[in-house]
Structure formats: structure tokens, C-alpha cells
Enzyme design. Structure first.
Site, PDB file in Angstrom:
ATOM      1  CD  GLU A 193      -3.194  -0.747   2.071  1.00 21.00           C
ATOM      2  OE1 GLU A 193      -3.301   0.359   2.639  1.00 21.00           O
ATOM      3  OE2 GLU A 193      -4.014  -1.675   2.220  1.00 21.00           O
ATOM      4  CG  HIS A 216      -7.583  -0.416  -0.749  1.00 27.66           C
ATOM      5  ND1 HIS A 216      -8.937  -0.234  -0.580  1.00 27.66           N
ATOM      6  CD2 HIS A 216      -7.009   0.028   0.402  1.00 27.66           C
ATOM      7  CE1 HIS A 216      -9.163   0.288   0.620  1.00 27.66           C
ATOM      8  NE2 HIS A 216      -8.009   0.466   1.220  1.00 27.66           N
ATOM      9  CG  ASP A 246      -9.014   2.078   4.630  1.00 27.53           C
ATOM     10  OD1 ASP A 246      -7.838   1.910   5.002  1.00 27.53           O
ATOM     11  OD2 ASP A 246      -9.426   1.777   3.486  1.00 27.53           O
ATOM     12  CG  HIS A 300      -4.801   4.118   2.069  1.00 27.13           C
ATOM     13  ND1 HIS A 300      -5.826   4.952   2.500  1.00 27.13           N
ATOM     14  CD2 HIS A 300      -5.331   2.873   2.029  1.00 27.13           C
ATOM     15  CE1 HIS A 300      -6.900   4.225   2.729  1.00 27.13           C
ATOM     16  NE2 HIS A 300      -6.633   2.958   2.443  1.00 27.13           N
TER      17      HIS A 300
END
Length: 139
Positions: free
Chosen positions: A19, A79, A90, A77
Site C-alpha cells: 500500500e 489498495h 480505514d 493510500h
């Protein structure tokens, strides 16, 4: 966000199986506007499934924002093997009032962005990402 900033996030997310993460600097008024993107290091012990932004990037982002009259407005961020929908992790780690941009990955391996604003009750509300032609402010 500028097309270059969007491209930066997509390229960072595509660079590996972990990530990617970082900080969004900008302004909230008269509307939320990302003016700088600072890439961070993911220090989580399981970086393929989670992220933990390094403190040095957060401190640097705060210094940049203060020095330029801006603020940290959110984080991003990726995935690497999932959608751009907020995961349970999250949701647990989200900061109310901040933007969260998530870079998802389709089954075909294409990356895409979704933006969310986190309410005081922890609810994630989708935001529209409107590419701007404004030049990003210096970092």
C-alpha cells in the site's frame, strides 16, 4: 487535484505490491482543494494489506503547510488488490474532518481514485475529484 497530482498517486500505487500512502496539503475554503501531494513511507508490518504513514512525512507536511499558509487536508493510500472503498481498518483509523483518497485496483490491474470526507461520526461521504488546471504550489 491537478492531472499531474492524480498521475503521481496512480504511479506511486502502481510501483509495487504494498500500500502506497502520503499526505494531501491544500485549502478547505471556498472548497476543498489539493495543492500538494507528499509521498510517504508505509511502515506497517503488513504493508501489502495495511498502511502506517511514517512520522517524518507527517511532520514535513505540517511544516510545508504552515510555511505556505496551507494545511494538511487529508491523506491517501492504495489498495493494491482491492477497490477504492474504505476498508474496516480505514474506517477505524480515519480522522474526522479530513479527506481520504483511496487508490483502488480493478481485476484487470487498472488503478483509479475515489475521495471521501470523514464525518464526526466516522461516516465516509464520497467527494468528487475535479481535475484542476491550477498549477500546484511549491512544496
Amino acid at each position: 487535484m491537478t492531472p499531474a497530482q492524480i498521475g503521481q498517486l496512480l504511479m506511486q500505487a502502481a510501483a509495487g505490491d504494498e500500500e502506497a500512502c502520503g499526505v494531501l496539503i491544500g485549502r478547505r475554503e471556498p472548497h476543498i482543494r489539493v495543492e500538494a501531494v507528499l509521498a510517504g513511507q508505509n511502515l506497517h508490518p503488513m504493508p501489502a494489506r495495511h498502511f502506517l504513514l511514517d512520522a517524518a512525512t507527517l511532520l514535513h507536511a505540517d511544516a510545508v503547510a504552515r510555511a505556505t499558509g496551507r494545511e494538511i487536508i487529508g491523506f491517501y493510500h492504495s489498495h493494491p488488490r482491492g477497490t477504492a472503498l474504505p476498508s474496516l481498518a480505514d474506517r477505524r483509523a480515519a480522522w474526522p474532518g479530513y479527506v481520504q483518497v483511496i487508490i483502488g485496483t480493478t481485476r484487470q490491474g487498472r488503478r483509479y481514485l475515489c475521495a471521501w470526507i470523514i464525518a464526526a461520526d466516522g461516516a465516509f461521504t464520497p467527494l468528487t475529484i475535479a481535475p484542476s488546471s491550477n498549477r500546484p504550489a511549491p512544496e
